[in-house]
Write an enzyme that holds these catalytic residues in place. Structure first.
Site, short mmCIF file in Angstrom:
data_model
loop_
_atom_site.label_atom_id
_atom_site.label_comp_id
_atom_site.label_asym_id
_atom_site.label_seq_id
_atom_site.Cartn_x
_atom_site.Cartn_y
_atom_site.Cartn_z
N GLU A 1 -7.35 -62.23 10.06
CA GLU A 1 -7.91 -62.31 10.88
C GLU A 1 -6.36 -62.44 12.10
O GLU A 1 -6.67 -61.74 13.04
CB GLU A 1 -8.49 -64.04 10.19
CG GLU A 1 -9.37 -64.47 11.84
CD GLU A 1 -10.19 -65.47 11.91
OE1 GLU A 1 -10.57 -66.23 13.06
OE2 GLU A 1 -10.22 -65.93 10.54
N SER B 1 -3.49 -62.81 -8.77
CA SER B 1 -2.74 -63.48 -10.23
C SER B 1 -4.25 -62.21 -11.01
O SER B 1 -4.43 -61.46 -10.10
CB SER B 1 -3.92 -64.77 -10.48
OG SER B 1 -3.47 -65.86 -10.16
#
Length: 856
Positions: A202, A283
């Protein structure tokens, strides 16, 4: 980010001045280092225990704790964590409370961090959460704190960690304060902060626009997720177009807003990395049905990717009630955080669970029209009073620093945290008044929640319904949860507190959270949270496996809106391909195969770029020697690969030549998965303006010219770094994992101390957006590892004792302990260790037993 590195450097410089007088002591007096080492055998009296507790440790120092009550179990865990890692715990609680200056003294970096965290109010939120928690959770946290304090009682500060001896040479250090249960809750805020998502993108969109000044060109740097090639976690037959993310007005055109957003970037970069930040934070996880495994029961694999540090962020533990029942329901083992009771990732006797970062958008920047003199902010044309409070930051050896924190309904104003005046230039507003434009931060973790309850709910979960109930409590950070049970169930559950955003069709920016939002227009306010029952989930999918590796959760437009800013999914799709191949070949999946998959180093960048590079003009025979490495390359990033080293240098140079001239330094490409998507799109447009390097006057470069220059420059760079003969280059020679101590490990610290606290650097395979995700930052000028799989675990639900695990460094936080780095070599080479769980297996693996008994 460069500013973050500068702040860290300042802290390192301070520490360097502290350790000079200790260097000789450390060099000649091993007792300074050995004194904090705890007892791992024998009998100790511990205040607060109700009965005896056994702590069995294996050859790697992993504790397995056995108790008759939950109270004693968590009290003993607090005691053991304090034994092994108290300085780490104390450092974390100072950071999360905005009190780092109290620990390290007068230092700009520490003070900057304190200002930001006090502004965000992590500790205040944690204190509010205490009253929301279930009584049993509060009891577990109180027991844990009692165990920490039992260890601290009567021990001088220099017996708690060598770090206190170092800092004490120049600072007046008081005895550490008693551990408070809220200290543990505050750590969850750090976990949520480092694993937040979309915040960076953003801000990146707005700052990129400030120099590019063209929305279409900004959009090219944030490509849409490739749903057609990289499948989402939850299989979906129906998809829809994602929400429009185009800027429709001139909100971001003003230099006023650019200045405010630049201040935001500088301020928030001051927060220390406790788990990690940036592209490499993610992950891998997957779960496979028993019909495809060797044991006939499900198998689960998980390897979280976080910043590397010494000690590593996780520590292994087993927590066992001697008799499992309602009063003592825990039989669980896995990876814990020193400073918080329980297990974060692991398994119990019936269920295993793994966690990956979901990537949901849980933060928004709001642009606020404020009047500091009047103490108001503008909302729907009406001035509204700001919430104002004063924070006093104590500085060890210096004068206290007072800051004013102002907040709107959206959150604290963060654009002036590091400035004295904190005022952006003013401009006219629709009501004719002149107001300042400032930036506030809305973040789900600033709302008190019950994530602590979820930790213990997962520890006792047995099936999909239990996981869903625990996930409803796991509000921040938003994570993907995969799970498997001993009775054959596999599944996925999305938890998290996800904001509901109203669709604003006629506003100046999209309302999906991809750009900073106008705080003066209430239509952009959050409308509540996605109900837990609407969060994506699946149990026992038809194909017999699930992969969650930070890719899109569902198809575009399916289910609740989570974000459009996903990881590009190269890792997840590669894992899927490996599982599909094993199933097609009839190869049963077992722990060894799952571990080999975690180490897969196939390079998706090579698949995209090598054909183009081989077709580019080559300047001379000298460069051709490097290019020839790519012709026979298997396109994997093995540590001993010469081609992988050359390709990485080419990739970093290509990004520099293509983008550095157009973007602010903070937005230079890190080289991760997003940038592969960007370049992949640009390769089909050889005359795209991005290819032109504006630093070359009167020359307009095309794609092939940039590719050719990248090949040539990379050859020269590696000649300097690795030698003239390309055949002797090795990826592992430059791609090194070098964990550093967070306080004493930096370059400004004298070498004897660094040698003590920093493990030996390790050459490793892998790279960014590769399954073996040893990420590096292409903008940093180095190939060194910045984030990596800090643990690897594989759980066999058919035989829990056949499971495997490894952590990056070791269980101990004491540099003088043999358990400080005794797993690092194995981790770097891809080895794992047996994970005993049954009492018989634990006893067989045990090398030391410590008995804790109630003190009189």
């Amino acid at each position: 980010m460069p500013r973050r590195r500068a702040l860290r450097t300042a802290l390192i410089a301070l520490v360097a001045t502290l350790v000079v007088s200790l260097v000789a002591v450390v060099a000649v007096a091993g007792t300074v280092v050995r004194r904090p080492l705890p007892e791992h055998a024998g009998t100790l009296d511990v205040a607060g225990l109700e009965g005896e507790v056994s702590v069995l440790r294996d050859a790697r120092g992993v504790p397995q704790i056995y108790a008759d009550s939950a109270h004693d179990l968590f009290l003993a865990q607090g005691f053991v964590h304090a034994q092994d890692r108290f300085f780490e715990m104390d450092y974390r609680r100072h950071v999360t409370a905005g009190r780092l200056s109290e620990l390290v003294g007068s230092d700009p970096a520490a003070l900057a961090a304190d200002k930001v965290i006090r502004t965000l109010g992590w500790r205040d939120v944690a204190e509010q959460e205490w009253e929301l928690l279930a009584p049993e959770t509060r009891a577990h946290l109180e027991a844990y704190a009692a165990g920490v304090n039992a260890y601290l009682s009567g021990r001088p500060v220099d017996a708690l960690g060598v770090e206190y001896t170092v800092l004490g040479t120049q600072l007046d250090l008081a005895e550490p304060e008693p551990w408070d249960p809220v200290d543990s809750l505050a750590w969850l805020k750090a976990m949520a902060w480092d694993l937040r998502s979309n915040y960076d993108r953003e801000l990146a969109r707005a700052l990129t626009f400030s120099t590019v000044r063209d929305v279409e060109r900004v959009d090219e740097l944030f490509p849409e997720y490739p749903y057609d090639t990289n499948l989402p976690i939850v299989p979906t037959a129906e998809t829809a177009e994602p929400a429009d993310a185009r800027v429709t007005g001139g909100l971001l055109l003003s230099t006023e807003l650019q200045a405010a957003l630049e201040r935001v970037e500088g301020a928030l970069a001051a927060v220390p990395d406790l788990l990690g930040e940036g592209e490499g934070i993610g992950s891998n996880s997957w779960v496979v049905s028993g019909r495809h495994t060797a044991s006939g029961a499900p198998l689960l694999a998980n390897d979280p990717h976080l910043s590397i540090s010494a000690p590593s962020v996780f520590t292994q533990v087993g927590l066992h009630c001697r008799e499992v029942g309602d009063d003592c329901p825990f039989q669980v083992a896995g990876f814990s955080f020193a400073g918080f009771p329980g297990v974060i990732i692991g398994h119990n006797a019936q269920l295993a669970w793994g966690i990956t970062n979901m990537g949901a958008d849980v933060t928004d920047f709001f642009l606020e029209r404020t009047d500091r003199d009047a103490g108001t902010w503008l909302r729907d044309g009406t001035p509204v009073p700001l919430d104002v409070r004063t924070e006093v930051i104590e500085v060890n050896g210096g004068e206290p620093v007072e800051i004013e924190v102002r907040s709107t309904a959206h959150g604290p104003i963060v654009s002036d945290v590091l400035t004295d005046v904190g005022r952006a230039s003013s401009s006219p507003t629709p009501d004719g008044l002149r107001r300042s434009t400032e930036v506030s931060l809305a973040w789900t973790a600033l709302q008190p929640g019950r994530t602590a309850d979820a930790v213990f709910a997962f520890a006792t979960a047995r099936d999909a319904a239990d996981v869903a109930a625990a996930a409803a409590l796991f509000e921040v950070p938003a994570q993907n949860i995969v799970f498997a049970t001993t009775d054959g169930q596999i599944g996925y559950q999305a938890p998290g507190r996800i904001p509901l955003r109203a669709r604003v069709s006629d506003g100046p920016v999209p309302s999906d959270g991809s750009w900073p939002r106008p705080g003066w227009d209430s239509r952009y306010d959050w409308q509540g949270w996605v109900p837990a029952e609407e969060m994506p989930a699946v149990v026992d999918p038809a194909e017999g496996f699930l992969v969650a590796a930070n890719q899109a959760v569902t198809g575009a437009g399916v289910g609740p809106f989570l974000t459009n800013d996903w990881d590009r999914g190269y890792r997840s799709q590669r894992i899927r391909e490996l599982l599909e191949q094993a199933i097609a070949d009839g190869t049963p999946v077992d722990a060894a195969l799952a571990t080999s998959m975690q180490l897969d180093d196939a390079n998706p960048f090579a698949e995209v770029l090598v054909p183009q590079l081989l077709g580019a003009p080559v300047a001379d025979d000298f460069t051709r020697q490097g290019v020839d490495l790519l012709r026979g390359w298997d396109r994997t990033n093995a540590a001993d690969s010469a081609a992988a080293a050359y390709f990485a240098a080419v990739w970093a140079t290509l990004l520099e030549l293509t983008f550095w001239d157009d973007l602010p330094e903070s937005q230079w490409p890190d080289g991760g998965s997003r940038w592969l998507g960007v370049v992949e799109d640009l390769l089909g447009d050889p005359d795209n303006p991005w290819w032109d390097d504006r630093r070359t006057v009167n020359v307009v470069e095309s794609r092939d010219e940039i590719l050719s220059r990248a090949l040539e420059s990379a050859r020269l760079r590696l000649t300097v770094d690795l030698g003239k003969n390309p055949e002797e280059w090795r990826w592992g020679a430059v791609h090194v994992a070098a964990p550093q101590h967070p306080v004493l490990g930096g370059a400004g610290v004298p070498q004897p101390v660094r040698r003590l606290v920093n493990p030996t650097p390790q050459a490793v395979s892998g790279g960014s957006a590769i399954v073996d995700a040893t990420s590096w930052d292409a903008a940093s000028g180095s190939f060194a590892v910045t984030a990596a799989p800090v643990i690897r675990m594989v759980v066999d639900l058919g035989d829990l004792d056949a499971s495997t695990w490894v952590t990056m460094t070791g269980t101990s936080g004491h540099p003088g302990s043999v358990h400080y780095t005794n797993q690092l070599d194995a981790w770097a080479s891809g080895e794992t260790f047996p994970w005993p769980f049954s009492r018989s297996a634990v006893e067989e693996a045990s090398g030391h037993e410590l008995t804790l008994r109630p003190a009189d």
